[in-house]
Design a protein around this motif. Structure first.
Motif, short mmCIF file in Angstrom:
data_model
loop_
_atom_site.label_atom_id
_atom_site.label_comp_id
_atom_site.label_asym_id
_atom_site.label_seq_id
_atom_site.Cartn_x
_atom_site.Cartn_y
_atom_site.Cartn_z
N TYR A 106 2.69 -12.81 -5.89
CA TYR A 106 2.11 -11.59 -5.31
C TYR A 106 3.16 -10.98 -4.39
CZ TYR A 106 -2.18 -13.46 -7.18
OH TYR A 106 -3.13 -13.95 -8.03
N VAL A 107 3.45 -9.71 -4.62
CA VAL A 107 4.52 -9.04 -3.88
C VAL A 107 3.94 -7.88 -3.08
CG1 VAL A 107 6.75 -7.88 -4.09
CG2 VAL A 107 6.12 -9.63 -5.75
N PRO A 108 3.59 -8.11 -1.79
CA PRO A 108 3.16 -6.98 -0.96
C PRO A 108 4.38 -6.15 -0.57
CG PRO A 108 3.14 -9.03 0.29
CD PRO A 108 3.53 -9.38 -1.11
N GLY A 137 3.92 4.51 1.72
CA GLY A 137 3.13 3.76 0.75
C GLY A 137 2.96 2.30 1.13
N LEU A 138 1.84 1.75 0.70
CA LEU A 138 1.56 0.32 0.83
C LEU A 138 1.00 -0.15 -0.50
CD1 LEU A 138 -0.23 0.16 4.29
CD2 LEU A 138 2.08 -0.61 3.77
N LEU A 152 -1.80 -2.67 -7.01
CA LEU A 152 -2.56 -1.64 -6.31
C LEU A 152 -1.60 -0.90 -5.40
CD1 LEU A 152 -5.54 -3.88 -5.15
CD2 LEU A 152 -5.55 -2.29 -7.06
N TYR A 153 -1.82 0.41 -5.26
CA TYR A 153 -0.98 1.19 -4.35
C TYR A 153 -1.82 2.20 -3.59
CZ TYR A 153 -1.14 5.17 -7.57
OH TYR A 153 -1.55 6.20 -8.36
N ALA A 154 -1.36 2.57 -2.42
CA ALA A 154 -1.97 3.63 -1.62
C ALA A 154 -0.84 4.39 -0.93
CB ALA A 154 -2.94 3.06 -0.59
N PHE A 172 -4.19 6.90 -4.36
CA PHE A 172 -4.39 5.46 -4.46
C PHE A 172 -4.74 5.11 -5.90
CE2 PHE A 172 -8.05 7.78 -3.05
CZ PHE A 172 -9.02 7.45 -3.97
N GLY A 173 -4.46 3.87 -6.28
CA GLY A 173 -4.80 3.49 -7.65
C GLY A 173 -4.19 2.19 -8.09
N LEU A 174 -4.15 2.03 -9.41
CA LEU A 174 -3.59 0.86 -10.08
C LEU A 174 -2.28 1.27 -10.74
CD1 LEU A 174 -6.83 -0.30 -11.91
CD2 LEU A 174 -5.86 -1.28 -9.82
#
Length: 182
Positions: A106-108, A137-138, A152-154, A172-174
């Motif tokens: 998992y890469v935050p 962005g996050l 996931l991104y926002a 935001f989305g996938l």
């Protein structure tokens, strides 16, 4: 005021530079679909559907440069009998840096970019506006294997010019990402 053709030229040069690297490097292309909101319009914003497409060049395991294009369609909204918010189309190009907070399965990540925007009301009396701004962005990516990840991104977009149209825009989305080495 920044002209859209200059922004497109800078983003195109950044994307070509990523692909034309003389030594091996890791890169990726990504596409995302989701929602978007013109947060400051009306009582609760003007919701819509959005997406983005981009390329990323990994400078190190943690730092990457990226360039992307995106857009959204925001549906007409009736606030009251006197006020109807017309549908809006917003498109953007951006170039910036991304920092991976971790590099395992998992890469935050967090990102910061300069962006150019086109805002086009769908009504005939509206005019197209060209704006400049920042995109923060996050997100988190789940590495399925060496070549693919989903995430996931926002993104929060803050306009720096022509603030009377909409000063804040969120998306935001996938996303789906293909990773490669060149």
């Amino acid at each position: 005021m920044i002209r859209l053709h200059k922004v497109i030229a800078v983003v195109s040069f950044a994307m070509i530079s990523m692909v034309a690297s003389p030594s091996w490097a890791d890169g990726s292309v990504y596409a995302g679909l989701g929602g978007a909101n013109l947060t400051d319009l009306g009582s609760s914003g003007l919701f819509g559907l959005g997406g983005q497409f981009g390329a990323r060049y990994d400078l190190t395991e943690y730092w990457a440069a990226f360039a992307d294009i995106g857009g959204s369609y925001h549906f007409e909204k009736v606030e009251s009998e006197e006020l109807t918010l017309p549908a809006q189309i917003v498109s953007h190009v951006s170039a910036g840096v991304r920092y991976n907070l971790d590099v395992f399965t998992y890469v935050p990540w967090a990102s910061l970019a300069l962006a150019g925007y086109l805002d086009t009301p769908t009504t005939s009396e509206g005019s197209t506006n060209v704006n400049a701004g920042l995109k923060v962005g996050l997100g988190v990516d789940w590495r399925l294997d060496r070549f693919w990840s989903v995430g996931l991104y926002a993104d929060i977009h803050a306009l720096l010019t022509n603030l009377d149209v909409f000063p804040v825009y969120s998306q935001f989305g996938l996303n789906l990402t293909h990773h490669f080495r060149f």
